[in-house]
Design a protein around this motif. Structure first.
Motif, PDB file in Angstrom:
ATOM      1  N   GLN A  86      -3.127   2.974  -2.434  1.00  0.00           N
ATOM      2  CA  GLN A  86      -3.402   3.984  -3.452  1.00  0.00           C
ATOM      3  C   GLN A  86      -3.112   5.363  -2.865  1.00  0.00           C
ATOM      4  O   GLN A  86      -3.572   5.694  -1.774  1.00  0.00           O
ATOM      5  CB  GLN A  86      -4.875   3.888  -3.882  1.00  0.00           C
ATOM      6  CG  GLN A  86      -5.206   4.637  -5.149  1.00  0.00           C
ATOM      7  CD  GLN A  86      -4.924   3.832  -6.405  1.00  0.00           C
ATOM      8  OE1 GLN A  86      -4.405   2.725  -6.333  1.00  0.00           O
ATOM      9  NE2 GLN A  86      -5.262   4.378  -7.551  1.00  0.00           N
ATOM     10  N   GLN A  94      -1.059   3.534  -7.520  1.00  0.00           N
ATOM     11  CA  GLN A  94      -0.706   2.535  -6.519  1.00  0.00           C
ATOM     12  C   GLN A  94       0.791   2.578  -6.238  1.00  0.00           C
ATOM     13  O   GLN A  94       1.610   2.783  -7.132  1.00  0.00           O
ATOM     14  CB  GLN A  94      -1.096   1.140  -7.015  1.00  0.00           C
ATOM     15  CG  GLN A  94      -0.830   0.020  -6.025  1.00  0.00           C
ATOM     16  CD  GLN A  94      -1.181  -1.335  -6.602  1.00  0.00           C
ATOM     17  OE1 GLN A  94      -1.712  -1.440  -7.697  1.00  0.00           O
ATOM     18  NE2 GLN A  94      -0.872  -2.391  -5.863  1.00  0.00           N
ATOM     19  N   ASP A 117       6.974   4.085  -0.921  1.00  0.00           N
ATOM     20  CA  ASP A 117       5.878   3.230  -0.475  1.00  0.00           C
ATOM     21  C   ASP A 117       5.802   3.370   1.038  1.00  0.00           C
ATOM     22  O   ASP A 117       6.819   3.619   1.700  1.00  0.00           O
ATOM     23  CB  ASP A 117       6.098   1.778  -0.871  1.00  0.00           C
ATOM     24  CG  ASP A 117       4.859   0.911  -0.674  1.00  0.00           C
ATOM     25  OD1 ASP A 117       3.779   1.470  -0.398  1.00  0.00           O
ATOM     26  OD2 ASP A 117       4.968  -0.322  -0.784  1.00  0.00           O
TER      27      ASP A 117
END
Length: 198
Positions: free
Chosen positions: A6, A57, A181
């Motif tokens: 997150q 996320q 990410d």
């Protein structure tokens, strides 16, 4: 910190406070040599309050590729800046130990700069030197996770709360592609000689 964590996030903008890090070569001819943490007032600093930012996320991003769209957990709309900013705080029960290998694994499109507790620790596919919310990255596929060893920065990790701040820059002002990410892993370094315990 596994992939798919997150993150707090927001589009790049001139309204966010940012200072020139100590030791930064403004010409961009040499990488940053400074290790002085950025202040809490700076959005990249460890003490910055990002409570007002959106949360989502990872992977975060946007793409025209239908197959990749299914992999996006949090969609990021295009904005006036080619950059997006991210922050994530994590806890360590104890500081790093001798014999451990700490590594960042990042998927990004296009350019990326990573700060650990207010100090730059990784940069790729973007110019050296000073950047801002208008700086463009160099085209880079977000499909593959790249490794950034933290061996030279272990003194920055501390027991308690640690903060990662990341900026990702598209390679075009109106790019429809953006991807982010990041994970942090640690493993014990194999013993010298490669032999295990009997």
């Amino acid at each position: 910190m596994p992939p798919g964590a997150q993150w707090r996030y927001r589009p790049g903008g001139r309204d966010l406070p940012a200072v020139v890090p100590e030791g930064l070569d403004l010409s961009g001819e040499h990488p940053s040599a400074g290790r002085t943490p950025l202040p809490a007032a700076d959005w990249r600093g460890a003490g910055f309050d990002a409570a007002g930012w959106a949360a989502g996320q990872a992977p975060l991003g946007r793409t025209r590729d239908a197959s990749r769209q299914r992999g996006i957990a949090t969609a990021l709309p295009a904005g006036p800046s080619p950059a997006y900013y991210f922050r994530h705080a994590f806890q360590l029960d104890e500081p790093p130990k001798e014999g451990q290998e700490w590594t960042l694994q990042a998927a990004y499109e296009d350019g990326i700069i990573v700060y650990l507790n207010g100090v730059e620790v990784a940069r790729d596919s973007i110019r050296d030197g000073l950047v801002d919310d208008r700086t463009l990255g160099v085209p880079h596929s977000g499909v593959i996770y790249e490794s950034f060893p933290l061996e030279a920065y272990l003194e920055l990790l501390k027991q308690g709360t640690n903060t990662l701040a990341v900026e990702v820059h598209g390679s075009h002002p109106d790019t429809p592609e953006l991807w982010f990410d990041l994970s942090l892993t640690v493993r014990e370094r194999p013993a010298a000689g490669g032999g295990g315990a009997p």
